[in-house]
Design an enzyme around this catalytic site. Structure first.
Site, PDB file in Angstrom:
ATOM      1  CG  HIS A 132      13.336   3.673 -19.361  1.00  0.00           C
ATOM      2  ND1 HIS A 132      12.087   3.684 -19.924  1.00  0.00           N
ATOM      3  CD2 HIS A 132      14.018   4.670 -19.971  1.00  0.00           C
ATOM      4  CE1 HIS A 132      12.014   4.645 -20.826  1.00  0.00           C
ATOM      5  NE2 HIS A 132      13.175   5.269 -20.866  1.00  0.00           N
ATOM      6  CB  THR A 185      27.459   9.164 -10.348  1.00  0.00           C
ATOM      7  OG1 THR A 185      28.839   9.147  -9.977  1.00  0.00           O
ATOM      8  CG2 THR A 185      27.346   9.148 -11.864  1.00  0.00           C
ATOM      9  CE  LYS A 186      29.964   6.546  -5.718  1.00  0.00           C
ATOM     10  NZ  LYS A 186      30.105   6.151  -7.098  1.00  0.00           N
ATOM     11  NE  ARG A 200      36.958   9.132 -10.398  1.00  0.00           N
ATOM     12  CZ  ARG A 200      36.022   8.216 -10.086  1.00  0.00           C
ATOM     13  NH1 ARG A 200      35.179   8.413  -9.092  1.00  0.00           N
ATOM     14  NH2 ARG A 200      35.943   7.091 -10.759  1.00  0.00           N
TER      15      ARG A 200
END
Ligand code: COA
Length: 209
Positions: A132, A185-186, A200
């Site tokens: 979205h 996310t990374k 992490r």
């Protein structure tokens, strides 16, 4: 006609494991191929996965890929089958040789590439799109148009823990480990162990001898 009923009667008495093998070896593979998935050699199914493929998207499974979709395929008792969804024109999902998945979900609007021998744990989710748009005004006009998407690349020999979530644009290096329930996310460097939300570095996967 009596021979038919007698044959059917005998087949009904076959052990459940033989029926399962028939579903896995024949029905699942037939359904997957009928959805336009390209399968390598000795691809194995336990139960029937969910396949969603845009007619201009591609899904390719390498040799010796194993998709576990039946609840009993994993001691964690899977809540749903493996799902491979290449939802936009030009989207591509490619699983390398020897990749194993248990009830995991991959949704590609652009591309998801999984390297050889990578293991994807129970009910992990890998999605290269937000589904979205973030701007509420855009969502009000159209719930899905304009959603951000970036390809995901997972290297070789990666181990993704149960219920981890890997989000758009992430690249995971060879031999990395993603902890159970991590939200990635990374980018993750090869050989690193990552865990938590957001994920992490929690250690290194290659122990010094
Ligand atoms: C990530 C993992 C491999 C780490 O194992 P490990 O190297 O033995 O790491 P440790 O248990 O020593 O933990 C190292 C640190 O990371 C933390 N940690 C480990 N796993 C974690 C996780 N999943 N989420 C959040 N933090 C985690 C520990 O609390 C510890 O933190 P601390 O240093 O602050 O005390 C393991 O915990 C894991 O999640 N395995 C996946 C299991 C799984 O899902 N299997 C697939 C089933 S289908």
């Amino acid at each position: 006609m009596r021979w038919f009923w007698s044959l059917l009667g005998r087949m009904c008495r076959l052990p459940r494991s033989l029926w399962r093998r028939a579903v896995d070896g024949f029905v699942a593979s037939l359904i997957v191929k009928s959805r336009g998935v390209v399968c390598g050699k000795r691809v194995r199914f336990e139960g029937v996965p969910v396949i969603v493929r845009n007619c201009r998207a591609s899904i390719v499974l390498g040799d010796n890929v194993v998709l576990r979709s039946r609840p009993s395929s994993n001691v964690l008792h899977l809540a749903h089958p493996c799902t491979l969804a290449a939802v936009e024109p030009g989207a591509k999902i490619a699983l390398g040789d020897g990749v194993g998945m248990s009830g995991a979900t991959l949704v590609a609007a652009c591309g998801i590439e999984i390297g050889d021998q990578t293991l994807i744990g129970a009910e992990a989710v890998i999605v290269d799109t937000d589904f979205h748009p973030l701007d509420p005004a855009m969502r009000a006009l159209d719930q899905t148009a304009g959603a951000a998407s970036r390809p995901i690349r997972v290297g070789k020999h990666v181990f993704i823990g149960a219920r981890a979530i890997i989000l758009k644009g992430v690249s995971i290096g060879d031999g990395a480990v993603v902890g159970a329930g991590a939200v990635v996310t990374k980018d993750v460097a090869g050989g690193d162990i990552v865990a938590g939300n957001p994920a992490r570095v929690a250690g290194t996967a290659v122990r010094a001898s």
